[in-house]
Design an enzyme around this catalytic site. Sequence first.
Site, short mmCIF file in Angstrom:
data_model
loop_
_atom_site.label_atom_id
_atom_site.label_comp_id
_atom_site.label_asym_id
_atom_site.label_seq_id
_atom_site.Cartn_x
_atom_site.Cartn_y
_atom_site.Cartn_z
N THR A 135 0.86 -1.18 0.00
CA THR A 135 0.00 0.00 0.00
C THR A 135 0.90 1.22 0.00
O THR A 135 2.12 1.12 -0.18
CB THR A 135 -0.91 -0.01 1.24
OG1 THR A 135 -0.09 -0.02 2.42
CG2 THR A 135 -1.82 -1.23 1.24
N SER B 219 -1.82 1.76 10.11
CA SER B 219 -1.33 2.19 11.42
C SER B 219 -1.41 3.68 11.72
O SER B 219 -0.96 4.11 12.78
CB SER B 219 0.12 1.74 11.60
OG SER B 219 0.96 2.41 10.68
N THR C 61 0.29 -2.47 19.37
CA THR C 61 0.61 -1.11 19.80
C THR C 61 0.11 -0.84 21.21
O THR C 61 -0.86 -1.44 21.67
CB THR C 61 -0.03 -0.10 18.83
OG1 THR C 61 0.09 1.24 19.36
CG2 THR C 61 -1.52 -0.38 18.65
N ASP C 62 0.76 0.10 21.89
CA ASP C 62 0.27 0.52 23.20
C ASP C 62 -1.03 1.31 23.11
O ASP C 62 -1.73 1.49 24.12
CB ASP C 62 1.33 1.34 23.94
CG ASP C 62 1.75 2.63 23.22
OD1 ASP C 62 1.26 2.88 22.10
OD2 ASP C 62 2.58 3.38 23.77
N SER D 60 -6.77 2.29 16.83
CA SER D 60 -6.48 1.50 18.01
C SER D 60 -7.57 0.48 18.29
O SER D 60 -7.29 -0.62 18.78
CB SER D 60 -6.28 2.41 19.23
OG SER D 60 -7.40 3.23 19.48
N SER E 68 -9.21 -1.13 15.97
CA SER E 68 -8.98 -2.24 15.04
C SER E 68 -7.80 -3.10 15.51
O SER E 68 -7.81 -4.33 15.37
CB SER E 68 -8.74 -1.72 13.62
OG SER E 68 -7.52 -1.01 13.52
N ASN F 134 5.62 4.29 20.72
CA ASN F 134 5.86 4.99 19.46
C ASN F 134 7.26 4.70 18.92
O ASN F 134 8.25 5.01 19.58
CB ASN F 134 5.71 6.50 19.65
CG ASN F 134 4.28 6.94 19.58
OD1 ASN F 134 3.37 6.26 20.06
ND2 ASN F 134 4.04 8.10 19.00
N ASP G 72 -6.34 20.49 16.92
CA ASP G 72 -6.10 19.13 17.39
C ASP G 72 -7.01 18.16 16.66
O ASP G 72 -8.10 18.52 16.22
CB ASP G 72 -6.35 19.04 18.89
CG ASP G 72 -5.51 17.97 19.56
OD1 ASP G 72 -4.86 17.19 18.84
OD2 ASP G 72 -5.50 17.92 20.81
N ARG G 73 -6.56 16.91 16.52
CA ARG G 73 -7.39 15.92 15.86
C ARG G 73 -8.45 15.40 16.84
O ARG G 73 -8.25 15.43 18.07
CB ARG G 73 -6.54 14.77 15.33
CG ARG G 73 -5.95 13.86 16.38
CD ARG G 73 -5.10 12.78 15.70
NE ARG G 73 -4.49 11.89 16.67
CZ ARG G 73 -3.31 11.32 16.49
NH1 ARG G 73 -2.62 11.54 15.38
NH2 ARG G 73 -2.81 10.51 17.42
N PRO G 74 -9.55 14.89 16.32
CA PRO G 74 -10.62 14.39 17.19
C PRO G 74 -10.15 13.24 18.08
O PRO G 74 -9.47 12.33 17.62
CB PRO G 74 -11.69 13.91 16.20
CG PRO G 74 -11.42 14.66 14.94
CD PRO G 74 -9.93 14.82 14.89
#
Length: 359
Positions: free
Chosen positions: A34, A83, A132-133, A159, A161, A187, A289-291
Amino acid sequence: MILVTGGAGFIGANFVLDWLAASEEPVLNLDKLTYAGNRNNLAKLEGDARHVFVQGDIADTVLVERLLSSYRPRAVVNFAAESHVDRSIHGPEDFIQTNVVGTFRLLQAVRQYWQALPAIEKEAFRFLHVSTDEVYGTLSADAPAFTETHATEPNSPYSASKAASDHLVRAWHHTFGLPVLTTNCSNNYGPLHFPEKLIPLMIVNALAGKNLPVYGDGMQVRDWLYVADHCSAIRRVLEAGRPGETYNVGGWNEMTNIDIVHTVCRLLDELRPREDGKPYAEQISYVQDRPGHDRRYAVDARKIERELGWKPAETFASGIRKTVEWYLANPQWVADVQTGAYRDWVQTQYAPGVTAGKV
């Protein structure tokens, strides 16, 4: 031989390169290619008979079954995933298809393969799922770091998923006996990181004279793990981890996003000063900021150190310097990924401011 899925992406490619630098054991590398999967990440392996690359999808059951039957790997290391949180907000369906449906179909194919193995090979087989954390949710400023027993409380489509995929892996162990291992990392940063993520985006934008977009107040906290350390942790878990167990992998480097950005700027001031002599920090800009932006992640990585003897080799100071130096030394790689999907994405997000056949 081991099968690595998603082995042309950032962490997967670093793992494949690291594995073949340290071992003669071949790698069968399955990647869908991808936008973030890049054959150029594996250029050093061209002509290396130990590396077999196949372009394909973990959700393609027929393909996965054929590869398992033909190559008979002793282990599967699953990096394949969508991701990026921002992308999951704008288009969550791809995350459900790859991270949930894809993991389910991969588990089914691997289970069928594993069940038919001779007893000795069956006992030695492992399925290592890289997660992932972010599945643990968010922490307050004074809360203890995530341990492996922390409840999963995902807050983004990405997160969620990944948490779903973790639960599937766990269920395939407890229901079917599949010998699985799960790692939940903090991260990552380092070479080959696709420049939609914070650190490479700051480096690439700074050198291009563009704004350095920082979400909200920039005080979001993350634990940072150099990718080579993550690779060594995965090798160790694959070697000695107990089936059914989860291991947190962290760098013991909690830092705010804005401190990360200033650190990158200072290194660039030292290593590649602006022509006008001004500091790169002048390019920092704060954007909306992102939602649902999680405030803090922190990983307690004492279990993997206690049980398997692993701990990170890099400090943040040493790792971030290596990272900036790599991007400065590899302008062609940066130029190659600054086309197509990357360019379109960055223009969409921050407007204010390889084709391969099957082998």
